[in-house]
Design an enzyme around this catalytic site. Structure first.
Site, PDB file in Angstrom:
ATOM      1  CB  ALA A  88     -41.958  19.399 108.949  1.00 35.09           C
ATOM      2  CE1 TYR A 154     -39.220  19.664 104.079  1.00 38.09           C
ATOM      3  CE2 TYR A 154     -39.107  20.902 101.904  1.00 38.09           C
ATOM      4  CZ  TYR A 154     -39.639  20.827 103.320  1.00 38.09           C
ATOM      5  OH  TYR A 154     -40.346  21.728 103.662  1.00 38.09           O
ATOM      6  CB  ILE A 195     -32.747  36.324 103.626  1.00 37.18           C
ATOM      7  CG1 ILE A 195     -33.407  36.491 102.397  1.00 37.18           C
ATOM      8  CG2 ILE A 195     -32.976  37.461 104.543  1.00 37.18           C
ATOM      9  CD1 ILE A 195     -34.888  36.745 102.199  1.00 37.18           C
TER      10      ILE A 195
HETATM   11  N1  LIG Z   1     -39.396  28.007 106.164  1.00 34.79           N
HETATM   12  C1  LIG Z   1     -39.508  27.834 104.844  1.00 34.79           C
HETATM   13  O1  LIG Z   1     -39.053  28.457 104.357  1.00 34.79           O
HETATM   14  C2  LIG Z   1     -40.568  26.857 104.690  1.00 34.79           C
HETATM   15  C3  LIG Z   1     -40.675  26.803 103.320  1.00 34.79           C
HETATM   16  C4  LIG Z   1     -41.764  25.697 102.849  1.00 34.79           C
HETATM   17  C5  LIG Z   1     -42.194  24.889 103.764  1.00 34.79           C
HETATM   18  N2  LIG Z   1     -41.944  25.029 105.038  1.00 34.79           N
HETATM   19  C6  LIG Z   1     -42.636  24.243 106.247  1.00 34.79           C
HETATM   20  O2  LIG Z   1     -43.008  24.740 107.192  1.00 34.79           O
HETATM   21  C7  LIG Z   1     -43.132  24.072 108.496  1.00 34.79           C
HETATM   22  C8  LIG Z   1     -42.339  25.151 109.617  1.00 34.79           C
HETATM   23  O3  LIG Z   1     -41.038  25.226 108.876  1.00 34.79           O
HETATM   24  P1  LIG Z   1     -40.035  26.143 109.819  1.00 34.79           P
HETATM   25  O4  LIG Z   1     -39.191  26.903 108.653  1.00 34.79           O
HETATM   26  O5  LIG Z   1     -40.735  26.773 110.879  1.00 34.79           O
HETATM   27  O6  LIG Z   1     -38.982  25.059 110.189  1.00 34.79           O
HETATM   28  P2  LIG Z   1     -38.644  24.790 111.972  1.00 34.79           P
HETATM   29  O7  LIG Z   1     -37.394  23.581 111.841  1.00 34.79           O
HETATM   30  O8  LIG Z   1     -38.185  26.054 112.367  1.00 34.79           O
HETATM   31  O9  LIG Z   1     -39.833  24.330 112.513  1.00 34.79           O
HETATM   32  C9  LIG Z   1     -40.131  23.138 112.684  1.00 34.79           C
HETATM   33  C10 LIG Z   1     -40.381  22.812 114.211  1.00 34.79           C
HETATM   34  O10 LIG Z   1     -40.845  21.288 114.342  1.00 34.79           O
HETATM   35  C11 LIG Z   1     -40.056  20.664 115.303  1.00 34.79           C
HETATM   36  N3  LIG Z   1     -40.098  19.206 115.015  1.00 34.79           N
HETATM   37  C12 LIG Z   1     -39.415  18.356 113.858  1.00 34.79           C
HETATM   38  N4  LIG Z   1     -39.638  17.305 114.281  1.00 34.79           N
HETATM   39  C13 LIG Z   1     -40.759  16.984 115.110  1.00 34.79           C
HETATM   40  C14 LIG Z   1     -41.151  15.866 115.699  1.00 34.79           C
HETATM   41  N5  LIG Z   1     -41.066  14.536 115.312  1.00 34.79           N
HETATM   42  N6  LIG Z   1     -42.214  16.196 116.668  1.00 34.79           N
HETATM   43  C15 LIG Z   1     -42.461  17.527 117.109  1.00 34.79           C
HETATM   44  N7  LIG Z   1     -41.715  18.525 116.863  1.00 34.79           N
HETATM   45  C16 LIG Z   1     -40.898  18.421 115.745  1.00 34.79           C
HETATM   46  C17 LIG Z   1     -38.810  21.296 115.531  1.00 34.79           C
HETATM   47  O11 LIG Z   1     -38.092  21.108 116.448  1.00 34.79           O
HETATM   48  C18 LIG Z   1     -38.932  22.816 114.832  1.00 34.79           C
HETATM   49  O12 LIG Z   1     -39.026  23.580 116.094  1.00 34.79           O
HETATM   50  C19 LIG Z   1     -42.385  22.873 108.111  1.00 34.79           C
HETATM   51  O13 LIG Z   1     -43.383  21.881 107.818  1.00 34.79           O
HETATM   52  C20 LIG Z   1     -41.633  23.085 106.875  1.00 34.79           C
HETATM   53  O14 LIG Z   1     -41.446  21.933 106.083  1.00 34.79           O
HETATM   54  C21 LIG Z   1     -41.094  26.057 105.557  1.00 34.79           C
END
Ligand SMILES: NC(=O)c1ccc[n+]([C@@H]2O[C@H](COP(=O)([O-])OP(=O)(O)OC[C@H]3O[C@@H](n4cnc5c(N)ncnc54)[C@H](O)[C@@H]3O)[C@@H](O)[C@H]2O)c1
Length: 328
Positions: A88, A154, A195
């Site tokens: 995402a 978002y 954090i």
């Molecule tokens: N980290 C948080 O606090 C949090 C909270 C709520 C929801 N989320 C959701 O959890 C999921 C993972 O989040 P995260 O913190 O690991 O973020 P992150 O950005 O580290 O990981 C997302 C990964 O998706 C990849 N990506 C983005 N667009 C892409 C595409 N078009 N095709 C293929 N890969 C693609 C990015 O390169 C990245 O490595 C996401 O869906 C995010 O919305 C995260």
């Protein structure tokens, strides 16, 4: 099992992969290494997956590609049993600047995954959603029946992802689950989150910067608890068709968090304040009783224990992580 983790080079995806590979599963990671933050962190995440495979448990394969590529997604999904869809464009602020791009990646990308999974008859698709779907709190903690009025593009995109995910279960009988993560943190976490910022700045003798007055509260969830929730869904159909909060044991005010980190790492520093962004949530706090009842989800890491673990990890990995975090 054969598992596909989209966004597998990212923070949460790479932790899922490490755990699954160590558990003897064969995992494919799909990721496009978008430069939302320093992709060097993602390259390191990939090494963690490879190292787990080299220890002789499961296997690990990285595919550099895009969830928006229908053909690629459909080819990959044909060979797997379960999909954990993490890819995402995360981050509320980016979505305010580029709402269409975020819609494309988050909503159309998710639809590609669901459609391919339906055609391939996979056993389950688990989709990463977010507490951002709630928006303005009418009461706290949020249970899953709380109204969803996102205050950012978002949050709107995550809500759309959830609706499609549920509809694919209702209309096509595809086993799907959406997990509403509440601010996830831990080793290798994304830069530019409270954090990682507070710890990094305090260790470098710089004041932690609080956006707003610091009274906003967050339910910070330690990565191991998020991995545990996902793992429970590998072979469990009790939550199919459902949406569940995945939060922590408690929530904390940002100001308190900053003070505690400052007191431990660099007690002489003053806190600094900057403008709060309108699209940032005011408060988040999860009622996790649904996930607890359906899949036995019980988070075990308190915010204080989690920050301690993260700080310890940060110190040990400072050489490679810090330059990348501070150059993101
Ligand atoms: N980290 C948080 O606090 C949090 C909270 C709520 C929801 N989320 C959701 O959890 C999921 C993972 O989040 P995260 O913190 O690991 O973020 P992150 O950005 O580290 O990981 C997302 C990964 O998706 C990849 N990506 C983005 N667009 C892409 C595409 N078009 N095709 C293929 N890969 C693609 C990015 O390169 C990245 O490595 C996401 O869906 C995010 O919305 C995260």
């Amino acid at each position: 099992m054969q598992i596909l983790v989209t966004g597998g080079a990212g923070f949460i995806g790479s932790h899922l992969i490490e755990h699954f590979v160590r558990g003897g599963h064969d995992v494919i990671a799909l990721d496009n290494f978008v430069a939302f933050y320093n992709p060097g962190i993602k390259e390191h995440n990939v090494e963690v997956g490879r190292a787990a495979a080299e220890e002789g448990h499961g296997s690990y394969e990285l595919i550099r590609g895009d969830v928006r590529d229908e053909e690629q997604v459909s080819d990959l999904i044909k060979s797997v049993d379960v999909v954990f869809h993490q890819a995402a464009q995360a981050g509320v602020r980016t979505s305010v600047e580029q709402p269409q791009k975020v819609n494309d990646i988050n909503v159309s990308g998710t639809l590609n995954v669901l459609e391919a999974a339906r055609n391939a008859d996979v056993e389950r698709v688990v989709v990463a959603s977010s507490s951002s779907v709630y928006g303005k709190p009418e009461y706290l903690p949020y249970d899953e029946d709380h109204p969803t009025t996102p205050v950012s593009p978002y949050g709107a995109s995550k809500l759309a992802e959830e609706h499609y995910t549920r509809v694919y279960h209702e209309v096509y009988g595809l086993p799907t689950v959406s997990l509403r993560y509440f601010t996830v943190y831990g080793p290798r976490m994304r830069p530019n989150m409270a954090i990682s910022n507070f710890v990094s700045r305090c260790l470098n003798g710089e004041s932690p910067v609080i956006y707003g007055d610091g009274t906003q509260t967050r339910d910070f969830t330690y990565i191991d608890d998020v991995v545990m929730a996902n793992t429970k869904l590998l072979r469990n159909d009790a939550a199919d068709g459902e949406i569940m909060n995945i939060g922590s044991t408690d929530n904390i005010a940002i100001q308190t968090l900053a003070e505690e980190i400052r007191d431990q790492l660099s007690p002489d520093l003053e806190l600094e304040y900057a403008d709060r962004h309108d699209a940032d949530a005011e408060h988040t706090h999860a009622d996790i009783s649904k996930a607890s009842e359906l899949i036995g989800y019980e988070p075990t890491t308190t915010i204080r224990a989690g920050v301690e673990k993260f700080t310890e990890w940060y110190r040990q990995n400072r050489d490679w992580y810090e330059p990348l975090v501070r150059n993101s």
